[in-house]
Structure formats: C-alpha cells, structure tokens
Design a protein around this motif. Structure first.
Motif, PDB file in Angstrom:
ATOM      1  N   GLY A 122      16.458  40.487  49.791  1.00 52.27           N
ATOM      2  CA  GLY A 122      15.042  40.226  49.972  1.00 52.27           C
ATOM      3  C   GLY A 122      14.255  40.552  48.721  1.00 52.27           C
ATOM      4  N   VAL A 123      13.358  39.644  48.338  1.00 49.37           N
ATOM      5  CA  VAL A 123      12.471  39.860  47.203  1.00 49.37           C
ATOM      6  C   VAL A 123      11.035  39.747  47.707  1.00 49.37           C
ATOM      7  N   PHE A 124      10.326  40.874  47.720  1.00 51.17           N
ATOM      8  CA  PHE A 124       8.948  40.925  48.201  1.00 51.17           C
ATOM      9  C   PHE A 124       8.028  41.188  47.011  1.00 51.17           C
ATOM     10  N   GLU A 125       7.290  40.172  46.603  1.00 45.71           N
ATOM     11  CA  GLU A 125       6.425  40.278  45.441  1.00 45.71           C
ATOM     12  C   GLU A 125       5.015  40.693  45.849  1.00 45.71           C
ATOM     13  N   ASP A 126       4.299  41.314  44.902  1.00 43.90           N
ATOM     14  CA  ASP A 126       2.876  41.651  45.071  1.00 43.90           C
ATOM     15  C   ASP A 126       2.626  42.479  46.323  1.00 43.90           C
ATOM     16  N   GLY A 132      -2.043  52.433  45.211  1.00 43.45           N
ATOM     17  CA  GLY A 132      -3.156  51.613  44.784  1.00 43.45           C
ATOM     18  C   GLY A 132      -2.783  50.493  43.840  1.00 43.45           C
ATOM     19  N   THR A 133      -1.516  50.139  43.732  1.00 45.18           N
ATOM     20  CA  THR A 133      -1.073  49.053  42.862  1.00 45.18           C
ATOM     21  C   THR A 133      -0.465  47.934  43.698  1.00 45.18           C
ATOM     22  N   GLU A 134      -0.195  46.804  43.042  1.00 46.39           N
ATOM     23  CA  GLU A 134       0.593  45.724  43.620  1.00 46.39           C
ATOM     24  C   GLU A 134       1.863  45.584  42.806  1.00 46.39           C
ATOM     25  N   ASP A 135       3.004  45.537  43.484  1.00 48.23           N
ATOM     26  CA  ASP A 135       4.264  45.564  42.743  1.00 48.23           C
ATOM     27  C   ASP A 135       5.364  44.936  43.593  1.00 48.23           C
ATOM     28  N   GLU A 136       6.536  44.764  42.978  1.00 49.26           N
ATOM     29  CA  GLU A 136       7.670  44.120  43.643  1.00 49.26           C
ATOM     30  C   GLU A 136       8.603  45.141  44.258  1.00 49.26           C
ATOM     31  N   TYR A 137       9.046  44.798  45.473  1.00 51.45           N
ATOM     32  CA  TYR A 137      10.063  45.583  46.172  1.00 51.45           C
ATOM     33  C   TYR A 137      11.195  44.617  46.506  1.00 51.45           C
ATOM     34  N   SER A 138      12.394  44.844  45.976  1.00 50.36           N
ATOM     35  CA  SER A 138      13.465  43.876  46.174  1.00 50.36           C
ATOM     36  C   SER A 138      14.831  44.542  46.111  1.00 50.36           C
ATOM     37  N   GLN A 173      18.204  46.021  42.070  1.00 49.28           N
ATOM     38  CA  GLN A 173      17.070  46.392  42.908  1.00 49.28           C
ATOM     39  C   GLN A 173      15.859  46.745  42.063  1.00 49.28           C
ATOM     40  N   LYS A 174      14.701  46.558  42.692  1.00 46.21           N
ATOM     41  CA  LYS A 174      13.441  47.011  42.106  1.00 46.21           C
ATOM     42  C   LYS A 174      12.625  47.691  43.195  1.00 46.21           C
ATOM     43  N   ILE A 175      12.133  48.876  42.887  1.00 47.14           N
ATOM     44  CA  ILE A 175      11.200  49.553  43.780  1.00 47.14           C
ATOM     45  C   ILE A 175       9.957  49.883  42.973  1.00 47.14           C
ATOM     46  N   PHE A 176       8.993  48.958  43.046  1.00 49.38           N
ATOM     47  CA  PHE A 176       7.710  49.142  42.370  1.00 49.38           C
ATOM     48  C   PHE A 176       7.933  49.565  40.916  1.00 49.38           C
ATOM     49  N   ALA A 177       8.748  48.764  40.190  1.00 53.73           N
ATOM     50  CA  ALA A 177       9.203  49.143  38.856  1.00 53.73           C
ATOM     51  C   ALA A 177       8.078  49.227  37.837  1.00 53.73           C
ATOM     52  N   ASP A 178       6.934  48.562  38.092  1.00 51.53           N
ATOM     53  CA  ASP A 178       5.822  48.585  37.145  1.00 51.53           C
ATOM     54  C   ASP A 178       4.778  49.643  37.485  1.00 51.53           C
ATOM     55  N   THR A 179       5.075  50.495  38.448  1.00 49.11           N
ATOM     56  CA  THR A 179       4.114  51.512  38.902  1.00 49.11           C
ATOM     57  C   THR A 179       4.556  52.899  38.444  1.00 49.11           C
ATOM     58  N   SER A 180       3.624  53.648  37.890  1.00 52.27           N
ATOM     59  CA  SER A 180       3.886  55.036  37.494  1.00 52.27           C
ATOM     60  C   SER A 180       2.627  55.851  37.750  1.00 52.27           C
ATOM     61  N   VAL A 181       2.701  56.765  38.722  1.00 55.30           N
ATOM     62  CA  VAL A 181       1.558  57.601  39.096  1.00 55.30           C
ATOM     63  C   VAL A 181       2.023  59.057  39.087  1.00 55.30           C
TER      64      VAL A 181
END
Length: 416
Positions: A122-126, A132-138, A173-181
């Motif tokens: 499964g690839v779930f974008e945005d 508080g971000t939009e990111d990919e979970y896949s 896999q990607k878990i919100f790879a562009d998010t860093s908080v």
C-alpha cells in the motif's frame, strides 16, 4: 525516534494485496479459478507449487505461462487526523511460468517453475500526520519462488512428489520520510532489504476410486530474514540532515508451515468437484520482528535495535471449486475460498492489508487445438472493513482500514 522505528516493522509483515494472509489463493489459472481447491486436482505445472504429486498427470511435455492483473477498488485508511485516503497504487501485475516433462521409461515427471508467491503493498500519499505535516506512508513487499520438482507414480493408485526451491523476498517502506519534528519524531525510509532462502513442499495423491481422488500436502516454514538494506532517518529538524544507516536487517518474518488435505470427485464426464482444507501456521511465522540498523553516516548516533510484536493467528482456509466441461473445447470454472483474517485488530497496518475473508472466482478455458489452450477468469475479494487501534502506529485511537479487490487471471498452455 524509538516509536517510529518500532511502528516501521509491521510494514514488512505481508503483501497488502495477498488474500490468505500473505499467500495468494492459487497459482496458475486453473488453480486460482477453482479458488485454490487444487491439491487433489493439480494437473498442470502449477502442481510444483500446489501439490507436486500431481505432476504425474503430465504424460509428455507441458509449458504454462500465466499472468494476473490486480485492480484495487477500495484500499483506504481513515483516522482521527482527518485522513480518508485511498492507496495510490491501484494496479499490480503478477505472473509466473512452468515447464514439466515426463522422464522417459520412468513413472516420474520433473518440472521447473517460477511463481509470484505474494502481492505488492500500500502506498498512501499526502497523509495528514499527528505532527502537522502531509507525508507518505507506504510499504511494498514482494515474494517470488523458483522451484524444481519431481512427481512419481508408486502404482496405479498412489503418486508422491516433492518440490524444492529458492525464495526471494524484497521490501521497501516509507513512514513520513520527509517529516522531522524533534524530539518527538524522525521520518524513516528503508530501501533494498532482501532475502534469499530455500523452501520445500511434499505431496501425495491417492486414487481411491475411479471417480474420487484424495490428496495431502506439507509445506515447510521458510524464514525470510531481510538483509543488506539501507535506512534513512530524517533528523533535519535537529540540524543533522538525513542520516543513513548502511547495514539494515529485519528478522522474524517467514512463509508459514502449511498442512493441506483435499478431495476431487468426478461426478460424470463433464463435472469435477474439488475441496481443499489448509491449515496455515501464521502464529509461528509472524510472531515478532526485530529491526537492526548499524553503520550510521553520523558516527555520533547509536545503532538501532527495535522489536515489534505481530502475533498473527493461525488460519484454516476452506476452498471449494468446480470444473465443468461444456464441450470438447470449452471448460468452465468457479470457486469459493474462505479464510478468516489472521491479523489481530491491535496489529492492523494499512500497508499490510491482507485482511480478506471471502473470495469468489469464475472463468473458463478454450482449447485451440491439441497443443494450445487459453485460460481466463476473474477473482473478486469481498470488501472487508476493520476498525482498529494499533498503539505502535501514529494513527491515534480510532483508525479504520478498508480493502476490496478484483483480479484478472490469464494463462496460455502448450502440451506436446
């Protein structure tokens, strides 16, 4: 960081579009169009992956080439952060082939086959995140098998067989790879983790009467430790950028041990009925996974060692199928497959959406001439919805996963 590492482990637990857990319901067109009620039939080269004793029904030479196209009609995730997202990977193609030949002056038939063992993912974008971000979970997971087998007639009633193969698995896999908080969350991406292991399957067929065939199979467990991957940890919020770990291993995943029994009854010259009952030992194959990552590009950071519990339930799969010979050239197929979803609610993962219970198949074959036959048909995986709370995933307490799918199956066969 620890929380996001742990929740990443579940993504490798299975192919989102597989149907009996991470297993497909059948292999090759006839097996699948009879909904997996195949071990007492097993009369084409898919016998290598269903019941190798059935190879003895191939009297000369046979080649099968098959392909399947999956259309996801509703793979969706909903949660408390306003997400109601459909997966973007709507189509998946799978396929395989097999060749078998009777060994001259022996009661044995040998074969070689290549099979897609699992689905995609499964690839779930945005996706709206808790940060508080939009990111990919896949999560993407694929398993293929190259197998060789031999089936031999012991006498007029008994056939035995075995197949032994190489299983290759790969995952990303990607878990919100562009998010860093910082210090709460660091996005993660894992690439190119793979495994190559051996497998085996044993089978028997018994011709109890001219009309009744009984069969049984045993499939050994195949461990799938995924190694040689690379992990990227997004620590840009802390000023460290993206840290790469060059040695990544994920252990604890496996193709399960299986025991199947079946029967096929030739009611008359036209109608064949088949039944399979298959026990799948998921509780041993999908218990706990361990992620290890070392050799970080920033030597100040520690190695990563995290454990996640899956605790899948064992599964009893019941498959029924029929083959109706409409005329000398045309055979019609139909089948029904039931296996209760083995994934506990507390371990549901939107990228591991193999939650189906019910599957319906129908199709047919057309014999062009003495050598060539074409097969085609449809598989429908009934819509399934699960409400869940998985404390290891960043989706809160009221998440929902939905899944529904349609398959197109085709095969071309040559016998000579």
């Amino acid at each position: 960081m620890q929380k996001i590492i742990i929740c990443s482990l579940g993504l490798f637990a299975g192919a989102s579009h597989a149907t009996n857990g991470i297993n497909l319901i059948g292999f090759g067109a006839e097996s699948t169009l009879m909904a997996g009620a195949d071990i007492a039939v097993a009369r084409d080269t898919s016998a290598l992956n269903t019941n190798p004793a059935g190879l003895t029904q191939i009297q000369n030479k046979r080649f099968d080439l098959y392909g399947s196209l999956l259309r996801i009609t509703d793979l969706s995730h909903e949660d408390q952060f306003g997400n109601d997202r459909h997966a973007s990977n709507l189509y998946t193609g799978l396929g395989g082939m097999g060749y078998a030949q009777n060994l001259q002056n022996t009661p044995c038939t040998a074969g070689l086959g290549l099979f897609a063992q699992g689905g995609s993912g499964g690839v779930f974008e945005d996706m709206n995140t808790a940060f508080g971000t939009e990111d990919e979970y896949s999560g993407l997971f694929a398993v293929g098998k190259l197998t060789a087998g031999l089936g031999c007639k012991v006498n007029d009633k008994w056939s035995i067989g075995g197949s032994f193969g190489l299983v290759y698995a790969q995952a990303e896999q990607k878990i919100f790879a562009d998010t860093s908080v910082p210090p709460t969350f660091s996005g993660i991406e894992i690439e190119d983790a793979s495994s190559l292991r051996t497998s085996f399957k044993l089978g028997i067929q018994y011709q109890a009467t001219p009309k009744l065939t009984l069969a049984a199979t045993y499939t050994g467990k195949t461990e799938l430790p995924l190694t040689d991957g690379q992990l990227k940890l997004n620590m840009s919020g802390s000023g460290l950028g993206v840290v790469k770990y060059d040695d990544v291993t994920l252990k604890g995943l496996a193709l399960p041990e299986e025991i199947g029994v079946g029967a096929a009854y030739q009611m008359n010259d036209k109608l064949l009925l088949s039944l399979k009952v298959n026990w799948i030992n998921w509780s041993d194959a999908m218990k706990q996974s361990v992620l290890s990552a070392s050799k970080p590009s920033n030597p100040a950071l520690p190695n990563i060692n995290s454990t996640s519990t899956m605790n899948w339930d064992n599964q009893i799969v019941i498959a029924t199928g029929l083959a109706y010979r409409y005329n000398d050239k045309t055979t019609l197929y139909a089948g029904y497959n039931y296996g209760k979803n083995p994934i506990p609610d507390e371990h549901i993962n939107p990228a591991v959406a193999g939650i189906f219970d019910h599957h319906l198949t129908f199709g047919g074959s057309y014999q062009l001439n003495k050598e060539w036959t074409l097969y085609s048909g449809i598989e429908y995986d009934f819509r399934k919805k699960v409400d869940y709370t998985n404390p290891e995933l960043p989706f809160g307490t009221d998440a929902q996963l939905r899944n529904e799918a349609v398959w197109l199956h085709m095969m071309v066969s040559r016998q000579w």
